[in-house]
Design an enzyme around this catalytic site. Structure first.
Site, PDB file in Angstrom:
ATOM      1  N   ASN A  22       0.871  -1.173   0.000  1.00 16.55           N
ATOM      2  CA  ASN A  22       0.000   0.000   0.000  1.00 16.55           C
ATOM      3  C   ASN A  22       0.911   1.228   0.000  1.00 16.55           C
ATOM      4  OD1 ASN A  22      -1.796   2.051   0.535  1.00 16.55           O
ATOM      5  ND2 ASN A  22      -2.342   1.345   2.598  1.00 16.55           N
ATOM      6  N   LYS A  24       0.134   4.229  -0.361  1.00  8.76           N
ATOM      7  CA  LYS A  24      -0.530   5.423   0.199  1.00  8.76           C
ATOM      8  C   LYS A  24      -0.295   6.627  -0.730  1.00  8.76           C
ATOM      9  CE  LYS A  24      -0.313   3.329   4.717  1.00  8.76           C
ATOM     10  NZ  LYS A  24      -0.257   3.457   6.150  1.00  8.76           N
ATOM     11  N   HIS A 108      -9.639   1.168   4.685  1.00 11.16           N
ATOM     12  CA  HIS A 108      -8.383   1.380   5.406  1.00 11.16           C
ATOM     13  C   HIS A 108      -8.631   2.339   6.581  1.00 11.16           C
ATOM     14  CE1 HIS A 108      -4.324   2.634   6.373  1.00 11.16           C
ATOM     15  NE2 HIS A 108      -3.916   1.521   5.791  1.00 11.16           N
ATOM     16  N   GLU A 110      -7.058   4.771   7.626  1.00 10.77           N
ATOM     17  CA  GLU A 110      -6.857   6.194   7.302  1.00 10.77           C
ATOM     18  C   GLU A 110      -8.084   6.755   6.592  1.00 10.77           C
ATOM     19  OE1 GLU A 110      -3.066   5.647   5.375  1.00 10.77           O
ATOM     20  OE2 GLU A 110      -2.204   5.115   7.313  1.00 10.77           O
ATOM     21  N   GLU A 180      -5.529  -4.799  10.616  1.00 13.63           N
ATOM     22  CA  GLU A 180      -4.526  -3.756  10.834  1.00 13.63           C
ATOM     23  C   GLU A 180      -4.848  -3.008  12.124  1.00 13.63           C
ATOM     24  OE1 GLU A 180      -2.562  -2.713   6.802  1.00 13.63           O
ATOM     25  OE2 GLU A 180      -4.217  -1.337   7.134  1.00 13.63           O
ATOM     26  N   GLY A 186       2.252   2.419  10.740  1.00 10.49           N
ATOM     27  CA  GLY A 186       3.213   3.498  10.552  1.00 10.49           C
ATOM     28  C   GLY A 186       3.867   3.978  11.828  1.00 10.49           C
ATOM     29  N   SER A 226       3.254  -1.909  10.477  1.00  9.06           N
ATOM     30  CA  SER A 226       4.699  -1.960  10.722  1.00  9.06           C
ATOM     31  C   SER A 226       5.303  -3.333  10.436  1.00  9.06           C
ATOM     32  CB  SER A 226       5.024  -1.505  12.150  1.00  9.06           C
ATOM     33  OG  SER A 226       4.600  -0.162  12.334  1.00  9.06           O
TER      34      SER A 226
HETATM   35  P1  PGA Z   1       2.668   0.388   7.675  1.00  8.65           P
HETATM   36  O1  PGA Z   1       1.223   0.565   7.010  1.00  8.65           O
HETATM   37  O2  PGA Z   1       3.241  -0.912   7.140  1.00  8.65           O
HETATM   38  O3  PGA Z   1       3.442   1.566   7.255  1.00  8.65           O
HETATM   39  O4  PGA Z   1       2.444   0.310   9.148  1.00  8.65           O
HETATM   40  C1  PGA Z   1       0.355  -0.518   6.815  1.00  8.65           C
HETATM   41  C2  PGA Z   1      -0.942  -0.041   6.199  1.00  8.65           C
HETATM   42  O5  PGA Z   1      -1.436   1.031   6.587  1.00  8.65           O
HETATM   43  O6  PGA Z   1      -1.529  -0.705   5.310  1.00  8.65           O
END
Ligand code: PGA
Length: 267
Positions: A22, A24, A108, A110, A180, A186, A226
């Protein structure tokens, strides 16, 4: 020696692992093509793991061209549930299909947190994706406050059940679920393997109650938050963790390739 339970005995035979990147809101079209070419040099012919990359909308066309004839698949990060119309700034499933997109991340955290997406909206998107032969990667997961309040399983149950309402049994295996935990995205704080496996097993038990054991055993449930080469092998060795949805570590070819190799080694 005790007989392994069916959960530990069969998953590798019936569920191909998935590593999805992803990106983003990162990478211009040109940067995306560069990264894609680097990935293809290493994993372009990888078929024992399903590899999906999800660039921003503006890079889909050019990354899709770079992927032509390769095993790596193209995903979008979002879509609107309607076919077309007065929805300024939005993109439909049909539009994604014309760019050879096969997968789409939906719900997601976000999107939920910054753009107000509700479970009901995510459900509409899941149904629209499936109706257009796109494979949804449905994201679920609790916030830190919810985990600390002991609400993790309740939150994940509601998110999963509402998002899957109306999904027919024959469509279920096209759905990928990504667990997640919001507090791990992140942040560098990865869920422990035990925390992740507990929720993955719970999601699978929900699928068993909704669709029966045979179908539930075929659904891929990815971990996201992460995930990186250092922690992936242990996570991917868990009986109900069928891959990863990767943010930060998908932006650089070396770490993403290593994650694909870790998934291959875990099969
Ligand atoms: P990350 O993001 O690996 O940077 O923690 C995962 C995601 O949001 O899909």
């Amino acid at each position: 020696m005790s007989t392994p339970s069916s959960a530990t005995q069969t998953p590798h035979l019936i569920r191909k692992k998935v590593i999805a990147g992803n990106w983003k809101m990162n990478k211009t079209a040109a940067e995306g093509v560069t990264l894609t070419k680097e990935l293809l040099d290493e994993i372009g012919r990888e078929t024992s793991v399903d590899v999906v990359i999800c660039p921003p909308f503006t890079a889909l066309a050019s990354v899709g061209q770079a992927l032509e004839g390769q095993a790596v698949k193209l995903g979008a990060q979002n879509m609107h549930p309607e076919k077309n119309g007065a929805f300024t700034g939005e993109i439909s499933a049909e539009m994604l299909r014309t760019l050879y997109v096969t997968h789409v991340i939906l719900g997601h955290s976000e999107r939920r947190q910054y753009f107000g997406e509700t479970d009901a909206l995510v459900n509409k998107k899941v149904l629209a994706a499936l109706a257009n032969e796109l494979r949804p990667s449905l994201c679920v997961g609790e916030t830190l406050a919810e985990r600390e309040g002991g609400k993790t399983l309740d939150v994940v149950r509601t998110q999963t059940e509402v998002a899957l309402a109306g999904v027919k049994p024959e469509q279920l295996t096209s759905v990928i679920i990504a667990y997640e935990p919001v507090w791990a995205i992140g942040t560098g704080k990865v869920a422990t393997t035990a925390q992740a496996q507990e929720v993955h097993a719970f999601i699978r038990s929900l699928l068993v109650s909704l669709y029966g054991a045979a179908l539930a055993a075929k659904v891929r449930i990815l971990y996201g938050g992460s995930m990186k080469p250092a922690n992936a092998p242990e996570l991917l060795a868990q009986p109900d963790i069928d891959g990863g949805l990767i943010g930060g570590a998908s932006l650089e070819s070396r770490s993403f390739v290593e994650l694909v190799k870790a998934a291959k080694a875990a099969m």
